[in-house]
Design an enzyme around this catalytic site. Structure first.
Site, PDB file in Angstrom:
ATOM      1  N   ARG A   1      47.684  -4.671 144.919  1.00  0.00           N
ATOM      2  CA  ARG A   1      47.792  -4.531 143.460  1.00  0.00           C
ATOM      3  C   ARG A   1      47.090  -3.249 143.011  1.00  0.00           C
ATOM      4  O   ARG A   1      47.596  -2.501 142.176  1.00  0.00           O
ATOM      5  CB  ARG A   1      47.173  -5.756 142.754  1.00  0.00           C
ATOM      6  CG  ARG A   1      47.932  -7.044 143.010  1.00  0.00           C
ATOM      7  CD  ARG A   1      47.499  -8.163 142.077  1.00  0.00           C
ATOM      8  NE  ARG A   1      46.160  -8.653 142.294  1.00  0.00           N
ATOM      9  CZ  ARG A   1      45.826  -9.646 143.123  1.00  0.00           C
ATOM     10  NH1 ARG A   1      46.768 -10.267 143.820  1.00  0.00           N
ATOM     11  NH2 ARG A   1      44.576 -10.039 143.241  1.00  0.00           N
TER      12      ARG A   1
ATOM     13  N   LYS B   1      46.071  -5.912 123.722  1.00  0.00           N
ATOM     14  CA  LYS B   1      47.392  -6.512 123.489  1.00  0.00           C
ATOM     15  C   LYS B   1      47.323  -8.027 123.602  1.00  0.00           C
ATOM     16  O   LYS B   1      46.579  -8.554 124.435  1.00  0.00           O
ATOM     17  CB  LYS B   1      48.384  -5.965 124.514  1.00  0.00           C
ATOM     18  CG  LYS B   1      49.814  -6.221 124.131  1.00  0.00           C
ATOM     19  CD  LYS B   1      50.718  -6.250 125.331  1.00  0.00           C
ATOM     20  CE  LYS B   1      50.597  -7.565 126.058  1.00  0.00           C
ATOM     21  NZ  LYS B   1      51.584  -7.727 127.123  1.00  0.00           N
TER      22      LYS B   1
ATOM     23  N   GLU C   1      52.092  -8.479 119.713  1.00  0.00           N
ATOM     24  CA  GLU C   1      53.355  -8.624 120.451  1.00  0.00           C
ATOM     25  C   GLU C   1      53.969 -10.019 120.267  1.00  0.00           C
ATOM     26  O   GLU C   1      53.643 -10.945 121.003  1.00  0.00           O
ATOM     27  CB  GLU C   1      53.147  -8.365 121.955  1.00  0.00           C
ATOM     28  CG  GLU C   1      54.451  -8.486 122.755  1.00  0.00           C
ATOM     29  CD  GLU C   1      54.285  -8.278 124.270  1.00  0.00           C
ATOM     30  OE1 GLU C   1      53.152  -8.171 124.747  1.00  0.00           O
ATOM     31  OE2 GLU C   1      55.316  -8.239 124.961  1.00  0.00           O
TER      32      GLU C   1
ATOM     33  N   LYS D   1      54.551  -4.680 118.829  1.00  0.00           N
ATOM     34  CA  LYS D   1      55.342  -4.618 120.065  1.00  0.00           C
ATOM     35  C   LYS D   1      56.357  -5.765 120.029  1.00  0.00           C
ATOM     36  O   LYS D   1      56.075  -6.868 120.494  1.00  0.00           O
ATOM     37  CB  LYS D   1      54.409  -4.737 121.279  1.00  0.00           C
ATOM     38  CG  LYS D   1      55.141  -4.833 122.616  1.00  0.00           C
ATOM     39  CD  LYS D   1      54.224  -4.558 123.789  1.00  0.00           C
ATOM     40  CE  LYS D   1      54.916  -4.839 125.099  1.00  0.00           C
ATOM     41  NZ  LYS D   1      54.201  -4.341 126.265  1.00  0.00           N
TER      42      LYS D   1
HETATM   43  C1  5MM Z   1      53.889  -6.464 132.082  1.00  0.00           C
HETATM   44  O1  5MM Z   1      54.098  -7.836 131.715  1.00  0.00           O
HETATM   45  C2  5MM Z   1      53.228  -8.322 130.689  1.00  0.00           C
HETATM   46  C3  5MM Z   1      52.442  -9.475 131.152  1.00  0.00           C
HETATM   47  O2  5MM Z   1      53.142 -10.639 131.292  1.00  0.00           O
HETATM   48  P1  5MM Z   1      52.376 -11.905 131.979  1.00  0.00           P
HETATM   49  O3  5MM Z   1      51.102 -12.130 131.238  1.00  0.00           O
HETATM   50  O4  5MM Z   1      53.357 -13.024 131.821  1.00  0.00           O
HETATM   51  O5  5MM Z   1      52.142 -11.539 133.393  1.00  0.00           O
HETATM   52  C4  5MM Z   1      54.032  -8.547 129.397  1.00  0.00           C
HETATM   53  O6  5MM Z   1      53.258  -9.038 128.329  1.00  0.00           O
HETATM   54  C5  5MM Z   1      54.556  -7.212 129.024  1.00  0.00           C
HETATM   55  O7  5MM Z   1      53.499  -6.387 128.577  1.00  0.00           O
HETATM   56  C6  5MM Z   1      55.607  -7.260 127.945  1.00  0.00           C
HETATM   57  O8  5MM Z   1      56.405  -8.416 128.007  1.00  0.00           O
HETATM   58  C7  5MM Z   1      56.489  -6.057 128.124  1.00  0.00           C
HETATM   59  O9  5MM Z   1      56.992  -6.038 129.434  1.00  0.00           O
HETATM   60  P2  5MM Z   1      58.569  -5.954 129.637  1.00  0.00           P
HETATM   61  O10 5MM Z   1      58.746  -6.119 131.128  1.00  0.00           O
HETATM   62  O11 5MM Z   1      59.174  -7.072 128.839  1.00  0.00           O
HETATM   63  O12 5MM Z   1      58.936  -4.586 129.123  1.00  0.00           O
END
Ligand code: 5MM
Length: 332
Positions: free
Chosen positions: A46, A136, A177, A219
């Site tokens: 990671r 966020k 978001e 967002k």
């Molecule tokens: C990168 O993914 C973020 C974290 O998700 P988890 O907490 O479920 O692991 C997610 O919040 C992300 O920042 C947003 O959904 C935007 O990512 P996408 O892939 O939808 O552009």
């Protein structure tokens, strides 16, 4: 920190032609992504993966900030430097996901409310010390015959607003978001209706909690057809409806709106953003805070092998550049 500082950070995150890399996948989510390229989700993998993205030469031409996960903001790269220090020296603003995830909403099957308010004030102080300048929190709304319920809409808006007020108190810009998922066979009409209802409730709660909108970013999802809807709206329709929905609901003092990609393929996510900016006459900056749409290509090119570092970075830079062009409506 003063309001001026909050506004300065918010505006820097949506500087012309710049957007945000969402690299805040929680452990279960990054495992899913790594499963896709058949590598183990170890702490070292990671770290190396995220270091590869953050160290991409010239990324700061297109990327203003990166959202980190709790593990990442504390991590050192193989060269001994913290990932936060590497971001800063690359001219990229470090941010942090501060919610504790979407949890089942009692009494409402298949719906969630995002948790993490308990102890948040202290966590925010620590994140600020670790170098974060923005934060966020993601609320999740599923569309079905019964969802989202009023309870889900109200609970998530309330949590988003409580979070945003606490983040500003700590001098950190809150990215708010609310994500209406694209899962399901609903039409774009339904997505527009639900997104409008969700955004109205979020801005009403932000006002109730005295959140200073000039020091925030939104967002949201785009207004788009459900993934399994037989009729998929085209790029122009997605752009027009998304902008219409946002103009109805998001105050003009908000400095920027940075979209999530939500599972759209990366090229389409770029085309949608570009089409919106080409419409012109927008009160806020429209840019990106993509996770998958920025990372799918570099993840595949890197595939967990050190020898693929340059290929991974080239793939990341290509997506970042395309989205940067889309953020000013100049994508060809
Ligand atoms: C990168 O993914 C973020 C974290 O998700 P988890 O907490 O479920 O692991 C997610 O919040 C992300 O920042 C947003 O959904 C935007 O990512 P996408 O892939 O939808 O552009």
């Amino acid at each position: 920190m003063t309001s001026a500082k909050l506004a300065e950070t918010a505006n820097a995150l949506v500087a012309d032609g710049k957007g945000i890399l969402a690299a805040d996948e929680s452990s279960p989510t990054i495992k899913k992504r790594f499963d896709g390229i058949k590598i183990a989700s170890t702490e070292e993998n990671r770290r190396d993966y995220r270091d590869m993205l953050f160290s991409t030469p010239k990324a700061n031409r297109y990327i203003s900030g990166a959202i980190l996960y709790d593990e990442t903001i504390r991590q050192k790269a193989a060269d001994g430097k913290t990932l936060v220090a590497k971001l800063k020296s690359a001219g990229i603003i470090p941010g942090i996901k501060v919610d504790m995830g979407a949890k089942p909403l009692a009494g409402h099957p298949d719906e969630t409310v995002t948790e993490g308010l308990d102890g948040l004030r202290d966590r925010l102080k620590e994140y600020a010390k670790l170098g974060a300048r923005f934060t966020k929190w993601r609320g999740v709304y599923r569309i079905s015959d019964a969802a989202p319920s009023p309870a889900c809409v109200i609970a998530n808006a309330h949590a988003l607003a409580r979070y945003a007020a606490l983040a500003q108190e700590a001098g950190l810009v809150p990215i708010v978001e609310p994500e209406v998922l694209m899962d399901g066979d609903h039409t774009i009409d339904v997505c527009e209706e639900v997104t409008e209802e969700v955004l109205r409730s979020v801005y009403a709660e932000l006002a109730n909690q005295n959140v200073w909108l000039e020091g925030t970013l939104l967002k949201p999802n785009m207004v788009i057809s459900g993934k399994d809807c037989p009729e998929q709206a085209g790029v122009a329709e997605v752009a027009e409806r998304t902008v219409r929905c946002l103009k109805r609901t998001v105050p003009a003092v908000v400095p920027g709106i940075v979209f999530l990609s939500g599972g759209q393929n990366d090229e389409l996510a770029t085309e949608h953003l570009d089409a919106m900016n080409k419409l012109g006459n927008l009160p806020w900056k429209l840019s990106f805070s993509y996770g998958r749409a920025l990372q799918a290509a570099p993840l595949k090119a890197w595939s967990g092998k050190a020898k693929n570092l340059a290929a991974g970075q080239a793939a990341f830079l290509e997506r970042a550049k395309a989205n940067s062009e889309a953020a000013t409506g100049r994508y060809a």
